[in-house]
Design a protein around this motif. Structure first.
Motif, PDB file in Angstrom:
ATOM      1  N   LEU A  77      -1.101   1.850  -4.357  1.00  0.00           N
ATOM      2  CA  LEU A  77      -2.389   0.698  -4.429  1.00  0.00           C
ATOM      3  C   LEU A  77      -3.389   0.842  -3.796  1.00  0.00           C
ATOM      4  N   HIS A  78      -3.270   1.274  -2.276  1.00  0.00           N
ATOM      5  CA  HIS A  78      -4.616   1.454  -1.584  1.00  0.00           C
ATOM      6  C   HIS A  78      -4.480   2.599  -0.803  1.00  0.00           C
ATOM      7  N   ALA A  79      -3.330   3.372  -1.156  1.00  0.00           N
ATOM      8  CA  ALA A  79      -3.396   4.607  -0.511  1.00  0.00           C
ATOM      9  C   ALA A  79      -3.321   4.871   1.100  1.00  0.00           C
ATOM     10  N   SER A  80      -2.460   3.594   1.795  1.00  0.00           N
ATOM     11  CA  SER A  80      -2.001   3.816   3.132  1.00  0.00           C
ATOM     12  C   SER A  80      -0.858   4.871   3.145  1.00  0.00           C
ATOM     13  N   CYS A 115       5.262  -1.893   0.439  1.00  0.00           N
ATOM     14  CA  CYS A 115       4.326  -1.484   1.558  1.00  0.00           C
ATOM     15  C   CYS A 115       4.019  -2.857   2.433  1.00  0.00           C
ATOM     16  N   PRO A 175      -5.597   0.748   4.277  1.00  0.00           N
ATOM     17  CA  PRO A 175      -5.764  -0.782   5.220  1.00  0.00           C
ATOM     18  C   PRO A 175      -4.244  -1.189   5.590  1.00  0.00           C
ATOM     19  N   ALA A 230       3.438  -3.731  -3.130  1.00  0.00           N
ATOM     20  CA  ALA A 230       3.596  -2.585  -3.908  1.00  0.00           C
ATOM     21  C   ALA A 230       4.761  -1.788  -3.586  1.00  0.00           C
ATOM     22  N   CYS A 264       1.017   4.958  -0.385  1.00  0.00           N
ATOM     23  CA  CYS A 264       0.944   3.911  -1.216  1.00  0.00           C
ATOM     24  C   CYS A 264       0.297   3.922  -2.625  1.00  0.00           C
ATOM     25  N   HIS A 267       1.013  -3.916   3.634  1.00  0.00           N
ATOM     26  CA  HIS A 267      -0.294  -4.525   3.146  1.00  0.00           C
ATOM     27  C   HIS A 267      -0.207  -5.514   2.146  1.00  0.00           C
ATOM     28  N   GLN A 268       0.289  -5.169   0.947  1.00  0.00           N
ATOM     29  CA  GLN A 268       0.437  -5.919  -0.151  1.00  0.00           C
ATOM     30  C   GLN A 268       1.931  -5.602  -1.028  1.00  0.00           C
TER      31      GLN A 268
HETATM   32  S1  FES Z   1      -0.509  -2.236  -1.022  1.00  0.00           S
HETATM   33 FE1  FES Z   1      -0.022  -0.551   0.045  1.00  0.00          FE
HETATM   34  S2  FES Z   1      -1.934  -0.121   1.058  1.00  0.00           S
HETATM   35 FE2  FES Z   1      -2.469  -1.804  -0.150  1.00  0.00          FE
END
Ligand code: FES
Length: 116
Positions: A62-65, A41, A78, A46, A60, A43-44
């Motif tokens: 982790l945070h559903a992007s 991902c 995010p 994942a 994703c 974002h982070q």
């Molecule tokens: S790690 Fe994928 S949306 Fe945060």
């Protein structure tokens, strides 16, 4: 081309992760299409191969992007940057990935191994 797996070992609705640098995720959609994108991902850190596949989108874990497997574009925060897409070739019932030449959009803090 990177050999990914025999087609029969990637059923529809499933994903697999190729341990290259950076890792690549290969998806077989419910419609029978096969796509490859960067696994990480933007974002982070994942693994998108662990996410939820719906149609041509992966969410994703982790945070559903959500990322569009066809374009790599992200359509829910995010995460803000797209993931790279890679060409997929199926030959003699084997799935191959042709890695993109573009630089990857790795999340903050992650680098390619062996590079600063
Ligand atoms: S790690 Fe994928 S949306 Fe945060």
């Amino acid at each position: 081309m990177i050999p990914a797996c025999p087609l029969v070992s990637l059923p529809r609705g499933e994903a697999l992760r190729l341990d290259v640098d950076p890792p690549i995720a290969v998806f077989h959609t419910d419609d029978g299409e096969i796509y490859a994108i960067d696994d990480t991902c933007t974002h982070q850190d994942a693994s998108l191969a662990d996410g939820w596949l719906e149609g041509c989108e992966i969410e994703c874990p982790l945070h559903a992007s959500r990322f569009d497997l066809r374009t790599g574009e992200v359509d829910a925060p995010p995460a803000k940057r797209p993931v790279r897409t890679h060409r997929v070739v199926v030959e003699d019932d084997v799935v191959y990935v042709v890695p993109s030449d573009a630089p990857p959009n790795l999340p903050p803090g992650l680098t390619l191994k062996g590079r600063p």
